[in-house]
Enzyme design. Structure first.
Site, PDB file in Angstrom:
ATOM      1  N   TYR A 271     -14.030  -1.008   8.014  1.00  0.00           N
ATOM      2  CA  TYR A 271     -12.605  -0.708   8.217  1.00  0.00           C
ATOM      3  C   TYR A 271     -12.193  -1.044   9.651  1.00  0.00           C
ATOM      4  O   TYR A 271     -11.202  -1.739   9.892  1.00  0.00           O
ATOM      5  CB  TYR A 271     -12.400   0.776   7.907  1.00  0.00           C
TER       6      TYR A 271
ATOM      7  N   GLY B 296       0.815  -1.222   0.000  1.00  0.00           N
ATOM      8  CA  GLY B 296       0.000   0.000   0.000  1.00  0.00           C
ATOM      9  C   GLY B 296       0.842   1.262   0.000  1.00  0.00           C
ATOM     10  O   GLY B 296       0.457   2.289   0.570  1.00  0.00           O
TER      11      GLY B 296
HETATM   12  C1  AKB Z   1      -9.864   7.267   8.450  1.00  0.00           C
HETATM   13  O1  AKB Z   1     -10.353   8.392   8.598  1.00  0.00           O
HETATM   14  O2  AKB Z   1     -10.509   6.289   8.076  1.00  0.00           O
HETATM   15  C2  AKB Z   1      -8.414   7.079   8.770  1.00  0.00           C
HETATM   16  C3  AKB Z   1      -8.217   6.582  10.169  1.00  0.00           C
HETATM   17  C4  AKB Z   1      -8.510   7.467  11.308  1.00  0.00           C
HETATM   18  O3  AKB Z   1      -7.833   5.468  10.354  1.00  0.00           O
HETATM   19  N1  AKB Z   1      -7.699   8.305   8.581  1.00  0.00           N
END
Ligand code: AKB
Length: 323
Positions: free
Chosen positions: A143, A7
């Site tokens: 995420y 990445g």
């Molecule tokens: C996001 O905003 O998804 C990233 C993080 C805080 O991991 N910058």
């Protein structure tokens, strides 16, 4: 040292590759896409790598034989909510593939980049402020879910297979580079649009407060953790902190250098919801104790350094879109 980055085309790779090359390491930056023009200065022998392709990961690791891997490949929080399947494939399967290659090829050390997105409001009430390393993890995004899983996989591979995996939970990172689909991007765009347009309408409320960090501190944290003696590390993954300004405090800091800049706030439901689910500040006592972590930049120090850099980046013609 032979070092491979996954990445590498992202915001962290932009600054990390150059630092590693300048320190004399043999660096192989990899990404799905070719080297972006913004990363042209950084050096290293760029290789194409799709981390979701297990055979390709094993093949490249076999060719390069890295001694140290920085696993940066990830789909960030906002983009991951728009395409959860992609986030799952890249973040979950990609991390599995990288760990498996490290195990099979006896890679010396793997650095995992986790995030404040592992946190979310527990059913019992709000997160403690500041939030310590060990609280129940209730991420609200794909995420965050995959970062929790990545943290657990790192601990598992370390205990079960002896892979020396270690990592940090990054705050929102700010730098003069293209961000990529994060919810914390409002903070960076206060600088970019403050410089190029003299105005920015943030997608977050004025009172939004999350942990943030200036990239030079973030890169240094990765290097210091990578080089720390294993015996000193009591954890696999560490909170690291620097600052936690409200959005309107960032505006005030930027206006010290750009007095005419106008900032307005129009919260967007999905990203504001994500931001509200994250800690307001992190307790990073374990990182400070175990490997001497200490941030160098507070809000105004970051602003003083960043505004001229953003100006230079825009003069060089970087194509940043406002998200
Ligand atoms: C996001 O905003 O998804 C990233 C993080 C805080 O991991 N910058």
């Amino acid at each position: 040292m032979r070092i491979l980055l996954t990445g590498a085309g992202g915001q962290i790779g932009h600054d990390l590759i150059g630092t590693l090359v300048a320190a004399g390491h043999e660096v192989t930056p990899t990404d799905l896409a070719p080297r972006p023009p913004s990363h042209a200065h950084a050096g290293g022998e760029w290789q194409r790598l799709d981390v979701t392709d297990a055979a390709a990961v094993t093949k490249l690791f076999t060719e390069v034989r890295p001694e140290l891997v920085f696993h940066l490949a990830a789909i960030l929080s906002a983009r991951g909510e728009a395409d959860p399947r992609l986030a799952y494939d890249v973040n979950q399967t990609g991390t599995w593939n990288v760990l498996e290659a490290c195990r099979a090829l006896h890679v010396g050390r793997l650095i995992f980049t986790s995030s404040i997105a592992v946190f979310g409001p527990p059913p019992s009430g709000p997160l403690p402020d500041p939030t310590p390393d060990d609280v129940p993890l209730h991420p609200t995004t794909m995420y965050g879910v995959t970062k929790v899983s990545g943290e657990l996989l790192c601990a598992y591979y370390r205990a079960r297979h002896g892979v020396d995996c270690r990592g940090v939970r990054f705050p929102g990172l700010i730098s003069a580079a293209m961000p990529g689909g994060g919810s914390s991007d409002y903070a960076l765009f206060m600088y970019v649009d403050g410089v190029r347009k003299g105005a920015y309408e943030a997608f977050a409320r004025a009172d939004t407060r999350i942990p943030l960090m200036y990239m030079p501190d973030g890169v240094r944290a990765l290097l210091e953790l990578a080089m720390a003696d294993r015996e000193r590390l009591t954890r696999t993954i560490y909170n690291i902190a620097a600052m936690s300004p409200r959005a309107d405090e960032i505006a005030t800091s930027v206006r010290r250098l750009l007095p005419d800049a106008q900032f307005t706030y129009k919260p967007e439901a999905v990203r504001q919801g994500i931001l509200d689910s994250w800690p307001k500040a992190l307790d990073d006592a374990a990182a400070r104790r175990d490997w001497g972590w200490a941030h160098a930049y507070d809000l105004d120090a970051m602003t003083d350094d960043l505004v001229p850099r953003v100006r230079r980046m825009l003069e060089l013609g970087a194509t940043l879109n406002t998200h």
